[in-house]
Structures are given as structure tokens and as C-alpha cells.
Enzyme design. Structure first.
Site, PDB file in Angstrom:
ATOM      1  CG  ASN A 256      -1.686   1.241   1.457  1.00  0.00           C
ATOM      2  OD1 ASN A 256      -1.798   2.064   0.555  1.00  0.00           O
ATOM      3  ND2 ASN A 256      -2.257   1.392   2.647  1.00  0.00           N
TER       4      ASN A 256
ATOM      5  CE  LYS B 277      -0.193   3.357   4.867  1.00  0.00           C
ATOM      6  NZ  LYS B 277      -0.137   3.552   6.296  1.00  0.00           N
TER       7      LYS B 277
ATOM      8  CG  HIS C 149      -5.925   2.122   5.346  1.00  0.00           C
ATOM      9  ND1 HIS C 149      -5.495   3.038   6.272  1.00  0.00           N
ATOM     10  CD2 HIS C 149      -4.905   1.247   5.171  1.00  0.00           C
ATOM     11  CE1 HIS C 149      -4.258   2.728   6.642  1.00  0.00           C
ATOM     12  NE2 HIS C 149      -3.878   1.649   5.987  1.00  0.00           N
TER      13      HIS C 149
ATOM     14  CD  GLU D 240      -3.518  -2.291   7.540  1.00  0.00           C
ATOM     15  OE1 GLU D 240      -2.385  -2.533   7.149  1.00  0.00           O
ATOM     16  OE2 GLU D 240      -4.109  -1.226   7.294  1.00  0.00           O
TER      17      GLU D 240
ATOM     18  CB  SER E  50       4.843  -2.017  12.240  1.00  0.00           C
ATOM     19  OG  SER E  50       4.527  -0.684  12.571  1.00  0.00           O
TER      20      SER E  50
HETATM   21  P1  PGA Z   1       2.751   0.330   7.753  1.00  0.00           P
HETATM   22  O1  PGA Z   1       1.289   0.609   7.127  1.00  0.00           O
HETATM   23  O2  PGA Z   1       3.236  -0.968   7.156  1.00  0.00           O
HETATM   24  O3  PGA Z   1       3.552   1.500   7.339  1.00  0.00           O
HETATM   25  O4  PGA Z   1       2.568   0.223   9.223  1.00  0.00           O
HETATM   26  C1  PGA Z   1       0.383  -0.429   6.899  1.00  0.00           C
HETATM   27  C2  PGA Z   1      -0.910   0.126   6.349  1.00  0.00           C
HETATM   28  O5  PGA Z   1      -1.353   1.193   6.792  1.00  0.00           O
HETATM   29  O6  PGA Z   1      -1.537  -0.498   5.471  1.00  0.00           O
END
Ligand code: PGA
Length: 264
Positions: free
Chosen positions: A13, A15, A99, A169, A214
Site C-alpha cells: 500500500n 498510500k 483503511h 490492521e 509495521s
Molecule cells: P505500515 O502501514 O506498514 O507503514 O505500518 C500499513 C498500512 O497502513 O496499510
């Protein structure tokens, strides 16, 4: 009837990160996976502006693309809206929905998410529907109740379970460099699986439940060993090939999910 084993799914992802120049990273990932194919199912969700180009770049590589959101409506007077059919037109096979950043920053409710997932199903797009508890809900001991409620309310009743993926998540773990204890992840995934079974019956067996928050190359293999974890949703570690490829490779050694072992 024996169920087909499904390989782990690894979803990146991006973002709201990435411009055209960053597609070079996707090229590196694609070349590496063409040279040494992976048994995992890989999906990359770039920002909407890069989706069509990314889909063209990845065509024939086995890596699928996904959008990061879609509108609940098919079309109409909604400036800035992107419909599920538009994502399909841009080459996407998947769409992330619900999300926690959208739930929090855009005030999306479970009802909104269910409407978007129904729209995705109608467009033959595969939703990856995110659920997860906040730090406050966790501290109040409400994690499993929150997950149950989010699954039952955010997953649309439409037939289409075969095309659904759910991602657990924990909101407090996203971008935090911390993950829940393995036993907590296992309990969360078991609760989500139970709720999916209540919602979709036998058809729920084909729904993969991913863990996200993470994830990186150092913890991916361990996370994939946890019972009920059928794949990973990766944020920060998905945008650079050098960080994403170790997560993909970790999926290759993961045991097949017990739910999918043949029964005879
Ligand atoms: P991250 O984000 O791996 O940076 O914690 C995961 C997500 O928000 O899908």
C-alpha cells in the site's frame, strides 16, 4: 469438498506517496520476480494517478494492481470521485477499502465501507477490506468486539465472498514500528474468521485474512507463521524494492493455512 490451498497474499500500500519516477522501483520488483518467480500472490496499490501506468508496467509479470479506495456510486456528479469501474479500466483487480486512515481522516463508517465493497463486487473488483481496533479500544479490552462489529457491518451481504480479502490492521500498530504479540494476532484473526463464517457461511473459507501494521522484511516470516495469518498488508516497506522483496520472499516459506488443507 476439499478446498484449494491458497498461497499467501502480499499487498503493498503506497498510500499518498509516489510520482512517476517511483515506478522504477516497481520495475525492479517485477524484474526480480520474473527472474525468480514467487509462489506468493503479490498486489501493489499505488496512488490513483499512477494506477494505469503501473498496471501497464506490471502486465504479464503476475503482479496485480489495486486502487486505494473507490466510490460507492457507479458514476455521477461527485467531483473528485473515482468509481470501481474506473479502477478496473485503469487495470486494477483489487481495491483497498475501509483503511483506518480513511475511517479516521475521512470519517468513513462501516456502512460507507459496506456500500463501497458492494460497488467493488458489482464492478468485479476484489475488495481488500481493512478492520482494526484503535489504541483506546485496545486499552479498554474491546479489541475482539470491535473487530466482530466491523466485519459484520463492513462486509456487504452480496454474494461475492470468493472475491473478498480482509486485512486486520491494529490502528496503533500502523507506522509505529510495533506489532501485537503473536497470541493477540492469532485471537484477532480467529475472531475475524468466526465473524466471516457467520456472514458468509461455507463461502467464507476462501476469504484470506491478512495482517497489516509495521510489517517489514525482519518480521514478515514470523508473522506469517501465526495461525490464521494468510498474508500481509505492507505500508512503509512496500515502496522500495529492497524492502518489499524480502517480505514477498518470506511468504514463500510460510506454511499453507490450515483452513485450506484438503480434508480427504
Ligand atoms: P505500515 O502501514 O506498514 O507503514 O505500518 C500499513 C498500512 O497502513 O496499510
Amino acid at each position: 469438498m476439499p478446498l484449494a490451498r491458497q498461497p499467501p497474499m502480499i499487498v503493498g500500500n503506497w498510500k499518498m506517496h509516489g510520482v512517476t519516477a517511483d515506478l522504477a522501483e516497481m520495475g525492479v520488483i517485477a524484474r526480480e520476480l520474473l527472474e525468480r518467480p514467487t509462489s506468493t500472490e503479490v498486489v501493489i496499490c499505488p496512488p490513483a494517478t499512477l494506477l494505469a501506468t503501473a498496471s501497464r508496467c506490471l502486465d504479464g509479470t503476475g503482479i496485480a494492481t489495486g486502487g486505494q479506495d473507490c466510490d460507492a456510486k457507479g458514476q455521477g456528479a461527485h467531483t473528485g470521485g473515482v468509481s470501481a469501474a474506473m479502477l478496473v479500466d485503469a487495470g486494477a483487480r483489487y481495491v483497498l477499502l475501509g483503511h483506518s486512515e480513511r475511517r479516521r481522516l475521512d470519517r468513513e463508517t462501516d456502512v460507507d465501507v459496506a456500500a463501497k465493497a458492494a460497488a467493488a463486487f458489482r464492478a468485479k473488483l476484489r475488495p481488500i477490506l481493512c478492520v482494526g481496533e484503535s489504541a483506546a479500544q485496545r486499552q479498554a479490552g474491546r479489541t475482539l468486539a470491535v473487530l466482530r462489529r466491523q466485519v459484520l457491518r463492513s462486509c456487504p451481504p452480496e454474494a461475492g465472498a470468493g472475491r473478498l480479502t480482509v486485512a486486520y490492521e491494529p490502528v496503533w500498530a500502523i507506522g509505529a514500528g510495533a506489532t501485537p504479540a503473536p497470541a493477540d494476532i492469532e485471537a484477532a484473526h480467529a475472531t475475524i474468521r468466526e465473524a466471516l463464517c457467520r456472514r458468509y457461511g461455507d463461502a467464507s473459507a476462501s476469504i484470506r485474512v491478512l495482517y497489516g501494521g509495521s510489517v517489514d522484511g525482519a518480521n514478515a516470516a514470523q508473522l506469517l507463521q501465526i495461525a490464521g495469518v494468510d498474508g500481509l498488508l505492507v505500508g512503509r516497506a512496500s515502496r522500495r524494492a529492497v524492502q518489499f522483496l524480502p517480505v514477498v520472499r518470506a511468504g514463500e516459506t510460510a506454511p499453507p493455512p490450515l483452513d485450506y488443507l484438503p480434508t480427504d
